[in-house]
Design an enzyme around this catalytic site. Structure first.
Site, mmCIF file in Angstrom:
data_model
loop_
_atom_site.group_PDB
_atom_site.id
_atom_site.type_symbol
_atom_site.label_atom_id
_atom_site.label_comp_id
_atom_site.label_asym_id
_atom_site.label_seq_id
_atom_site.Cartn_x
_atom_site.Cartn_y
_atom_site.Cartn_z
ATOM 1 C CG LEU A 234 -1.934 1.158 1.302
ATOM 2 C CD1 LEU A 234 -2.892 1.133 0.126
ATOM 3 C CD2 LEU A 234 -2.686 1.101 2.627
ATOM 4 C CG ASP A 235 -0.722 4.737 -0.090
ATOM 5 O OD1 ASP A 235 -1.213 4.765 -1.226
ATOM 6 O OD2 ASP A 235 -1.382 4.976 0.949
ATOM 7 C CB ALA A 236 5.164 1.000 -0.591
#
Length: 291
Positions: A234-236
């Site tokens: 997630l969001d990486a």
């Protein structure tokens, strides 16, 4: 929805090459294009390390009759790839990638993309807008773009994603334009390096449903946004573009949200533009952007 094709794009090609860095790569590729009768009009390159690193090159060139002669170029590039350990991508600028845009209730990023496509600033076609809420259907319809409402609950998430995949088909890029759902690892796997997300840059300090209030309470002085490729983590995913705008103690929570909307519009639209122009190359957990 889309402007007429400009003649200047008809014979414009883009070549992106990656290979182990060693002397002679630029000369070999330049000679290949020259022998084909192509004129190089833009060239950018990057080496991760001149001593055994990876070399990345992006060329734009004009070759009359490119659509017909592309096969010839691809054959020559295939031979070079074996000799130099190259991976390569050849595209025609006249081609407009097809985008699917996923949204929820906020329209600011979608509106920016629709405007840029309609004005010709973003050479792409928005093939569909998909949303877990019906709110933005009038926005999509006003621009002649098909709108698909797919409600998502924990119980229906898998079925909704499967339906979305059926609807968008073989689009070139999926854009999460403030889509307030986490897409699954399986969905990500269908669009490797072809799935872009935008979010505010308060993460990881201010999470939750009201990050602007939390940031206001802590006296934050910078409002930012990040556009990145989506991965199962997630969001990486690899970051494509970021921007910030400065505020001061006078800014209310609504002022911060307004600035945030402005920054998000600019950042996502820029990231999408760079992607469709073949200016972004993923290198591990980061990107090379030939802006």
């Amino acid at each position: 929805m889309t402007p007429q094709t400009s003649d200047r794009f008809t014979d414009l090609g883009r070549l992106v090459v990656r290979c182990p860095d060693r002397p002679g790569i630029v000369a070999v590729l330049s000679r290949l294009l020259a022998d084909a009768g192509a004129n190089i009009v833009e060239s950018q390159q990057h080496s991760s390390d001149p001593e055994g690193g990876t070399f990345t090159l992006r060329l734009e060139f004009v070759l009359h009759g490119l659509a017909v002669r592309r096969h010839q170029l691809e054959g020559a590039l295939g031979l070079l790839a074996g000799q130099w350990g190259m991976t390569w991508r050849l595209t025609e600028a006249v081609h407009k990638p097809r985008l699917a845009v996923f949204v929820s209730r906020t329209d600011h990023v979608l509106q920016e993309l629709l405007y840029r496509v309609g004005s010709g600033d973003l050479r792409a076609e928005i093939a569909a807008v998909v949303s877990n809420h019906p709110d933005l259907e009038p926005v999509a319809r006003a621009h002649g773009v098909p709108f698909h409402h797919l409600p998502v609950t924990p119980e229906t998430k898998d079925a909704a994603e499967a339906k979305a995949l059926d609807l968008i088909g073989d689009v070139d890029l999926v854009v999460l334009a403030r889509y307030m759902q986490v897409v699954s690892a399986d969905f990500c796997s269908r669009f490797p390096e072809r799935l872009i997300n935008i979010h505010h840059s308060f993460l990881p300090a201010f999470v939750g449903a009201n990050p602007y209030q939390a940031a206001h309470d802590r006296g934050v002085k910078l409002i930012g946004a990040t556009a990145h490729y989506v991965t199962p983590e997630l969001d990486a995913g690899p970051i494509i573009e970021q921007e910030v705008a400065r505020i001061d103690h006078r800014a209310t929570v609504e002022d911060m949200r307004r600035v945030g909307r402005y920054v998000e519009r600019q950042v996502l639209a820029q990231a999408v533009t760079w992607h469709v122009e073949d200016r972004v190359v993923v290198e591990g957990h980061r990107t090379i952007v030939f802006a």
